[in-house]
Design a protein around this motif. Structure first.
Motif, PDB file in Angstrom:
ATOM      1  N   ILE A 124      41.146  29.391  53.855  1.00 28.50           N
ATOM      2  CA  ILE A 124      41.011  28.153  52.911  1.00 28.50           C
ATOM      3  C   ILE A 124      40.224  27.782  52.880  1.00 28.50           C
ATOM      4  O   ILE A 124      39.075  26.101  51.701  1.00 28.50           O
ATOM      5  N   ALA A 125      39.132  27.105  54.117  1.00 24.75           N
ATOM      6  CA  ALA A 125      38.637  26.378  54.269  1.00 24.75           C
ATOM      7  C   ALA A 125      36.795  27.098  53.779  1.00 24.75           C
ATOM      8  O   ALA A 125      36.053  26.151  52.772  1.00 24.75           O
ATOM      9  N   GLY A 126      37.127  28.434  53.961  1.00 25.75           N
ATOM     10  CA  GLY A 126      35.746  29.218  53.565  1.00 25.75           C
ATOM     11  C   GLY A 126      35.694  28.389  52.252  1.00 25.75           C
ATOM     12  O   GLY A 126      34.549  28.404  51.311  1.00 25.75           O
ATOM     13  N   LEU A 127      36.680  28.947  51.213  1.00 30.43           N
ATOM     14  CA  LEU A 127      36.551  28.662  49.590  1.00 30.43           C
ATOM     15  C   LEU A 127      36.452  27.182  49.419  1.00 30.43           C
ATOM     16  O   LEU A 127      35.528  27.388  48.296  1.00 30.43           O
ATOM     17  N   GLN A 277      36.357  31.500  41.289  1.00 31.14           N
ATOM     18  CA  GLN A 277      34.892  32.391  40.963  1.00 31.14           C
ATOM     19  C   GLN A 277      35.152  33.706  40.943  1.00 31.14           C
ATOM     20  O   GLN A 277      34.029  34.028  40.063  1.00 31.14           O
ATOM     21  N   ALA A 278      36.259  34.077  41.984  1.00 31.93           N
ATOM     22  CA  ALA A 278      35.663  35.432  41.967  1.00 31.93           C
ATOM     23  C   ALA A 278      36.760  36.847  40.804  1.00 31.93           C
ATOM     24  O   ALA A 278      36.571  37.608  41.041  1.00 31.93           O
ATOM     25  N   MET A 279      37.048  35.737  39.682  1.00 27.32           N
ATOM     26  CA  MET A 279      37.879  36.350  39.105  1.00 27.32           C
ATOM     27  C   MET A 279      37.145  37.410  37.678  1.00 27.32           C
ATOM     28  O   MET A 279      36.384  36.525  37.750  1.00 27.32           O
ATOM     29  N   SER A 361      31.857  17.837  58.124  1.00 29.81           N
ATOM     30  CA  SER A 361      31.233  18.247  59.650  1.00 29.81           C
ATOM     31  C   SER A 361      30.111  18.219  59.038  1.00 29.81           C
ATOM     32  O   SER A 361      29.471  18.800  58.159  1.00 29.81           O
ATOM     33  N   SER A 362      28.892  18.454  60.076  1.00 29.99           N
ATOM     34  CA  SER A 362      27.580  19.201  59.553  1.00 29.99           C
ATOM     35  C   SER A 362      28.150  20.540  59.572  1.00 29.99           C
ATOM     36  O   SER A 362      26.775  21.447  58.914  1.00 29.99           O
ATOM     37  N   ALA A 363      28.350  21.047  60.926  1.00 28.14           N
ATOM     38  CA  ALA A 363      28.867  22.717  60.471  1.00 28.14           C
ATOM     39  C   ALA A 363      29.118  23.616  59.273  1.00 28.14           C
ATOM     40  O   ALA A 363      28.153  24.073  58.264  1.00 28.14           O
ATOM     41  N   ALA A 364      30.581  22.119  57.963  1.00 25.44           N
ATOM     42  CA  ALA A 364      30.532  22.395  57.400  1.00 25.44           C
ATOM     43  C   ALA A 364      29.415  21.797  56.161  1.00 25.44           C
ATOM     44  O   ALA A 364      29.385  22.463  55.035  1.00 25.44           O
ATOM     45  N   LEU A 365      28.911  20.738  55.928  1.00 24.47           N
ATOM     46  CA  LEU A 365      27.372  21.288  55.333  1.00 24.47           C
ATOM     47  C   LEU A 365      26.308  21.999  55.733  1.00 24.47           C
ATOM     48  O   LEU A 365      25.952  22.552  54.417  1.00 24.47           O
ATOM     49  N   ALA A 366      26.405  22.888  56.244  1.00 26.21           N
ATOM     50  CA  ALA A 366      25.283  23.438  56.479  1.00 26.21           C
ATOM     51  C   ALA A 366      25.407  25.160  55.929  1.00 26.21           C
ATOM     52  O   ALA A 366      24.730  25.469  55.953  1.00 26.21           O
ATOM     53  N   PHE A 367      27.409  25.173  56.124  1.00 28.67           N
ATOM     54  CA  PHE A 367      28.543  26.538  55.313  1.00 28.67           C
ATOM     55  C   PHE A 367      27.525  25.898  53.850  1.00 28.67           C
ATOM     56  O   PHE A 367      27.853  26.899  52.941  1.00 28.67           O
ATOM     57  N   VAL A 368      27.711  24.912  53.032  1.00 26.33           N
ATOM     58  CA  VAL A 368      27.910  24.803  52.004  1.00 26.33           C
ATOM     59  C   VAL A 368      26.199  24.903  51.484  1.00 26.33           C
ATOM     60  O   VAL A 368      25.894  25.743  50.641  1.00 26.33           O
ATOM     61  N   MET A 369      24.693  24.430  52.179  1.00 25.18           N
ATOM     62  CA  MET A 369      23.468  25.078  52.205  1.00 25.18           C
ATOM     63  C   MET A 369      23.150  26.143  51.837  1.00 25.18           C
ATOM     64  O   MET A 369      22.734  26.611  51.020  1.00 25.18           O
ATOM     65  N   LEU A 388      32.903  36.569  50.684  1.00 25.82           N
ATOM     66  CA  LEU A 388      32.290  36.216  51.888  1.00 25.82           C
ATOM     67  C   LEU A 388      32.449  35.044  52.403  1.00 25.82           C
ATOM     68  O   LEU A 388      32.984  34.680  53.405  1.00 25.82           O
ATOM     69  N   SER A 389      32.759  33.757  51.446  1.00 21.99           N
ATOM     70  CA  SER A 389      32.929  32.814  52.078  1.00 21.99           C
ATOM     71  C   SER A 389      34.712  32.910  52.383  1.00 21.99           C
ATOM     72  O   SER A 389      34.425  31.885  53.724  1.00 21.99           O
ATOM     73  N   ALA A 390      35.205  33.019  52.097  1.00 17.82           N
ATOM     74  CA  ALA A 390      36.814  33.331  52.408  1.00 17.82           C
ATOM     75  C   ALA A 390      36.791  34.121  54.061  1.00 17.82           C
ATOM     76  O   ALA A 390      37.346  33.452  55.040  1.00 17.82           O
ATOM     77  N   LEU A 391      36.187  35.265  53.927  1.00 15.16           N
ATOM     78  CA  LEU A 391      36.013  35.870  55.523  1.00 15.16           C
ATOM     79  C   LEU A 391      35.476  34.756  56.706  1.00 15.16           C
ATOM     80  O   LEU A 391      36.054  34.420  57.576  1.00 15.16           O
ATOM     81  N   ALA A 392      33.852  34.277  56.163  1.00 23.68           N
ATOM     82  CA  ALA A 392      33.418  33.612  57.366  1.00 23.68           C
ATOM     83  C   ALA A 392      33.830  31.853  57.795  1.00 23.68           C
ATOM     84  O   ALA A 392      34.300  31.765  58.498  1.00 23.68           O
ATOM     85  N   GLY A 393      34.878  31.535  56.267  1.00 22.99           N
ATOM     86  CA  GLY A 393      35.935  30.410  56.888  1.00 22.99           C
ATOM     87  C   GLY A 393      36.682  30.551  58.064  1.00 22.99           C
ATOM     88  O   GLY A 393      37.003  29.933  59.105  1.00 22.99           O
ATOM     89  N   LEU A 394      37.070  32.357  58.205  1.00 23.57           N
ATOM     90  CA  LEU A 394      37.546  32.899  58.723  1.00 23.57           C
ATOM     91  C   LEU A 394      38.176  32.682  60.375  1.00 23.57           C
ATOM     92  O   LEU A 394      38.464  32.066  60.765  1.00 23.57           O
ATOM     93  N   LEU A 395      36.715  33.131  60.294  1.00 28.85           N
ATOM     94  CA  LEU A 395      36.003  33.342  61.077  1.00 28.85           C
ATOM     95  C   LEU A 395      35.719  32.253  62.074  1.00 28.85           C
ATOM     96  O   LEU A 395      35.561  31.624  63.362  1.00 28.85           O
ATOM     97  N   LEU A 396      34.851  30.792  61.819  1.00 35.24           N
ATOM     98  CA  LEU A 396      34.454  29.783  61.863  1.00 35.24           C
ATOM     99  C   LEU A 396      35.187  29.000  62.238  1.00 35.24           C
ATOM    100  O   LEU A 396      34.792  27.742  62.895  1.00 35.24           O
TER     101      LEU A 396
END
Length: 397
Positions: A124-127, A277-279, A361-369, A388-396
């Motif tokens: 959810i955070a990734g999305l 967005q993915a639909m 967080s700065s990591a979240a801002l880097a993710f957005v960029m 891909l963002s959902a999967l990255a959020g799950l991992l990070l």
């Protein structure tokens, strides 16, 4: 409509409604990429391949629908169906194009209802961070298109400042009205269409459609119990009736109704928006998710009809008025001001709730960029980047 377009339409006008439904159902299953991509798919299918109408007539259909509130690509689709088979063709085109994404978003909402813990994971955070990048890209693209000069850019910034200061729904409406008045007062330049589409209408139906639209809009502002079917209808109808600029601009209107009112957590709201967005198909199918969360299958049906109905009524009311709108400088200048105000509306929404609820967080801002660069520079499709963002959020996270 041009003479050659009319002759082609006469040849194709024998298509039954079910055939139109199947054509648009295929597009509803495969049209990824948002409104701009949808218009390209329609042009390829119905202008180049099937020759339902000429390039010039199609250009005017698109121009009219972009001037009206509501989902522009869906309005273009139902107009194409209308030109083929009247109101039955319009209904068939809308249903075919909308059904796949609406069903998928309803199933996602019901899945979250059955498994609430799923809405609390890192995906959810990734999305949510992906949504920040998507809305930022929409502001960038719309700003370049709709605010090409100083006066329009000023209108957009002033609208954003006003809404960030006073963000109530009534202020959004007032800001857009003021933007339209400013556009008319400044006589903002607008290119006059050189196309030749005309829709002969011999009945009083256009006025009847507008009357229904207006009455329902007034009723949608009546106070109703939160979460009831009537409340869902009112929230979605207001959004569909007052949103200029398409799918992304519906976000601040719906956020005000569903999140700011306390009816839905911001995390759930943004997760659904990210999945939308993915639909394939129209982004307004996000309404099925909101209705599904609030009221299951019945709520989803009510929500989808409510958000698409006002734009549909305005298409049927506005088609005969197109020749007036395109030939009057003051009307076009006011619409230019409203379009600039829409950019400001979306800019305010980019900060609150999209950025404030997702970036901590700065990591979240880097993710957005990184997500924004993927969209804007590397041209990664949204339907690829969302999972891909959902999967990255799950991992990070």
């Amino acid at each position: 409509m041009t003479e050659d377009a009319c002759s082609r339409d006469a040849d194709a006008g024998t298509l039954p409604a079910w055939h139109i439904f199947l054509l648009f159902l295929r597009l509803g299953l495969t049209s990824f990429g948002g409104p701009a991509a949808h218009l390209g798919f329609f042009h390829e299918e119905f202008v180049k391949r099937r020759q339902w109408l000429s390039d010039s007539a199609y250009g005017e259909v698109v121009a009219l629908c972009q001037l009206l509130p509501g989902p522009a690509s869906s309005q273009v689709g139902l107009t194409l169906g209308f030109l083929q088979r009247g109101y039955r063709g319009a209904a068939a085109a809308w249903l075919g194009f909308t059904l796949p994404s609406a069903l998928l978003m309803t199933l996602f909402a019901l899945g979250l209802g059955l498994w609430p813990e799923a809405g609390e994971g890192g995906w959810i955070a990734g999305l949510k961070l992906f949504v920040v990048a998507v809305v930022a890209q929409a502001v960038w693209q719309m700003g370049r298109s709709l605010c090409p000069d100083g006066p329009r850019l000023s209108i957009a910034v002033l609208v954003a400042v006003l809404l960030l200061t006073v963000g109530a729904t009534w202020m959004q409406i007032l800001a857009l009205l003021a933007a339209g008045a400013a556009g008319a007062a400044l006589k903002l330049p607008q290119k006059q269409s050189s196309q030749t589409l005309t829709i002969p209408v011999q009945t009083r139906r256009p006025m009847a459609f507008f009357a229904v639209f207006a009455v329902l809009l007034v009723l949608a502002f009546l106070p109703l119990a939160s979460g009831s079917p009537g409340w869902i209808w009112a929230e979605l109808y207001r959004a569909g009736a007052l949103v200029f600029g398409g799918g992304h601009v519906v976000l601040p209107w719906l956020q005000e109704g569903f999140v700011a009112s306390g009816a839905m957590p911001a995390d759930t709201f943004l997760a659904g928006y990210g999945v939308a967005q993915a639909m394939p198909g129209p982004l307004f199918s996000f309404s099925a998710f909101l209705g599904g969360i609030q009221g299951g299958w019945a709520g989803a049906v009510v929500a989808v009809i409510a958000v698409f109905l006002p734009g549909t009524l305005l298409v049927f009311a506005g088609l005969p008025l197109w020749s007036y709108i395109r030939s009057h400088e003051l009307a076009r200048a006011a619409l230019a001001g409203v379009n600039a105000g829409v950019v400001g509306l979306l800019l305010a929404a980019l900060y609150d709730p999209v950025f404030t609820s997702a970036v901590h967080s700065s990591a979240a801002l880097a993710f957005v960029m990184l997500a924004w660069v993927s969209l804007a520079i590397w041209r990664v499709p949204v339907w690829v980047l969302a999972p891909l963002s959902a999967l990255a959020g799950l991992l990070l996270f």
